[in-house]
Design an enzyme around this catalytic site. Structure first.
Site, short mmCIF file in Angstrom:
data_model
loop_
_atom_site.label_atom_id
_atom_site.label_comp_id
_atom_site.label_asym_id
_atom_site.label_seq_id
_atom_site.Cartn_x
_atom_site.Cartn_y
_atom_site.Cartn_z
N GLU A 78 0.82 -1.21 0.00
CA GLU A 78 0.00 0.00 0.00
C GLU A 78 0.86 1.26 0.00
OE1 GLU A 78 -2.72 -0.93 -0.77
OE2 GLU A 78 -2.81 -2.92 0.06
N GLY A 79 2.00 1.20 -0.65
CA GLY A 79 2.88 2.36 -0.77
C GLY A 79 4.07 2.22 0.15
#
Length: 610
Positions: free
Chosen positions: A458-459
């Site tokens: 998620e990043g």
């Protein structure tokens, strides 16, 4: 101290979530119903999730040639979760939801993340459905989102590709209109997709009737070419099995094929997949390509997807927090029951004296207090982020706008800080166990393995740092940073009125001024590459001061609610605040100095020097 006790304090004494019942959306609720939800989730997590955490780690998903096979415990746990109504907890009554505040839903889900993150990773289904509720057509919501909320379908998020990783501008999956009447389908403008997606969590399984993939793909320009960069990236619903306009399966398999299972260091109980879209393994309706339905407008895919990404980032921060908490509780129990060594007396150690539990050794206590401080601070941070989501959706016009802006600034910290420092908590939990911690005889090695993923998905850390320094602190002429400054100053002013916290308030104000000046200095070079070369140290310094603010605010609530007599729980929370200010906050100097000077050591080294 139990997780439940900590949640109760943070929810009711610190965040005052019971006051949300005064708003019309939550008028049917109060502390009694909030507690009932927490009780139910705590029980289900203890019965259906926690006993099987090691099982799903050792019995990894496998493909038998036709389907992905998971342990029966995973099916049972997911069914229990779906039956509880938690998939739609924050949704409208009309959707079968409970209209719970998001902060209560987040708190309730902590029990599942702590019990077994591999089994309890339901965040993508809920996030997928929430995205469709925000950006899908009414029929897309009814057919896909509603069936995710009721547990019939599950959902994924398909961004990364093998050749592109996190670089979305290099997405190569193509989406072309499906025939001359492609806009006639009631489920949305129908496209044919071809491409490959990598690292797709829960991308294939038999846990539900259907899997709803949300896929980023590029729509070619008029010449049939994919435009470089992010222009043309659009979002599509690509179900594993085709459905009619009533949400019933048609019996047709979409051209979405499992190309392989990724075998991970942690989160082993969750399938992680490489998926092929439109490669002809499952030809559908006589044409090549997987059928997908456009969400929103062509070229609007990233804006829509980030509705889900931001929610997922808060959930990842909470997952990291709970893995740290699980390790803390395990190492605390071990330390209290493991006899080893003898205390130092005035004349040294008495070898004839009985051994003492390692809980009595100063360095073990340091490691335990560090874990407690990291985990409870991270939990407070993420509950605050969830509370801001509620304010954004149900607050007045002014407070909603402020909540949205503050959440924009805090989201990179809510994801990155727990994923770094609760991983450190897991490392300390292994250290407390000594050699035993490095074996599978004890659970702490699994908690560390599971948590190591959270700095990536998620990043990554670097992506969060570039987002913070490159965009969030500068957006709207620094409006979000100014708002955060106001909140920090308000906390400091309140703490100044409490004698036991006045010194910490002064430390916080001084540290925040360093962050503000560093933010200005970071951009003085007129060279974004030089500035962002030290974005991660900036984020580490920024995050530590944010956590100091959180801990001071929590400590202020402790003092205000306890009066003159501090019980053991209150003393523990105040000790965490003191530990953070004395042991952790001084670290910001080293991190922020390289930002202030625009240090280029890392980028200046010639390639051959590495």
């Amino acid at each position: 101290m139990s997780l439940r006790n900590t949640l109760d304090f943070l929810l009711y004494d610190w965040l005052q979530v019971q006051q949300l019942s005064e708003r019309s959306r939550y008028a049917d609720h109060g502390r009694e119903t909030f507690d009932a939800v927490l009780d139910t989730c705590e029980r289900i997590a203890a019965d259906k999730f926690a006993p099987f955490n090691r099982l799903v780690d050792t019995q990894e998903p496998h493909f038998d040639g036709e389907k992905v096979v998971l342990p029966q415990a995973t099916y049972d746990a997911r069914q229990a979760y779906a039956d509880s109504g938690m998939l739609s907890a924050a949704q409208d009554y009309a959707l079968g939801g409970m209209q719970l505040p998001f902060v209560v839903e987040s708190a309730a889900n902590t029990f599942f993340a702590k019990a077994s993150i591999s089994i309890g990773s339901n965040m993508l289904t809920t996030g997928n459905a929430n995205l469709l509720m925000a950006h899908g057509t009414p029929l897309q919501q009814q057919v896909f989102a509603h069936n995710e909320f009721n547990g019939r379908f599950t959902g994924t998020m398909c961004l990364s590709e093998p050749q592109a990783g996190s670089s979305l501008s290099d997405v190569a999956t193509r989406a072309v209109p499906d025939g001359a009447d492609f806009e006639a389908d009631p489920l949305g403008a129908r496209y044919r997709l071809r491409g490959n997606k990598m690292w797709i969590s829960s991308g294939d399984h038999e846990l539900s009737e259907n899997i709803v993939h949300l896929v980023l793909a590029k729509v070619p320009d008029a010449s049939g070419k994919l435009v470089p960069g992010v222009k043309g990236i659009s979002l599509f619903i690509v179900p594993k099995k085709l459905v009619d306009s009533q949400g019933q399966l048609t019996g047709e398999r979409n051209d979405v094929a499992l190309a392989g299972l990724n075998h991970k260091l942690g989160w082993r109980g969750t399938t992680n997949t490489l998926l092929n879209f439109g490669e002809g393994q499952y030809p559908v309706r006589g044409s090549a390509g997987a059928i997908g339905y456009l969400v929103g407008q062509v070229g609007d895919g990233l804006r829509c997807m980030f509705h889900m990404m931001n929610e997922a980032r808060i959930a990842i921060g909470m997952a990291a927090t709970m893995l740290g908490q699980a390790g803390y509780e395990a190492s605390l129990e071990y330390a209290k029951n493991r006899p080893q060594g003898r205390p130092l007396g005035a004349g040294g150690k008495d070898a004839a004296a009985p051994q003492v539990a390692i809980f009595g050794h100063a360095d073990v206590r340091r490691m335990l207090l560090a874990q407690k401080t990291y985990c409870e601070g991270a939990l407070a941070l993420n509950l605050l982020a969830a509370r801001l989501v509620d304010e954004q959706h149900t607050g007045g016009e002014g407070s909603a706008a402020e909540a949205k802006l503050l959440l924009e600034v805090l989201t990179p910290i809510a994801k990155s800080w727990p994923s770094e420092w609760c991983l450190e908590a897991n490392s300390l939990a292994i250290q407390i166990h000594g050699g035993y911690g490095y074996t599978r005889d004890f659970p702490v090695e699994q908690y560390w393995r599971d948590n190591r993923l959270n700095m990536i998905h998620e990043g990554t850390h670097g992506i969060q740092a570039n987002d913070l320094l490159g965009r969030k602190v500068r957006m709207q002429d620094g409006a979000g940073l100014k708002l955060l400054t106001q909140r920090i100053e308000a906390t400091a002013a309140q703490a100044q009125q409490q004698p036991e916290l006045a010194g910490l308030a002064q430390q916080l104000q001084a540290a925040w001024q360093v962050v503000l000046s560093t933010t200005e200095q970071a951009w003085q070079w007129g060279d974004a590459n030089r500035t962002l070369a030290n974005a991660v140290p900036y984020m580490q310094g920024f995050g530590h001061v944010v956590l100091a603010w959180i801990w001071l605010d929590v400590a202020s609530a402790v003092v205000a609610s306890s009066g003159a007599a501090l019980d053991a729980k209150a003393q523990g929370r105040l000790a965490c605040a003191q530990f953070f200010f004395r042991y952790e906050l001084p670290k910001i100097g080293a991190w922020l100095q390289v930002v202030q000077t625009g240090d280029t050591t890392c980028v200046d080294l010639i390639d051959e020097g590495f």
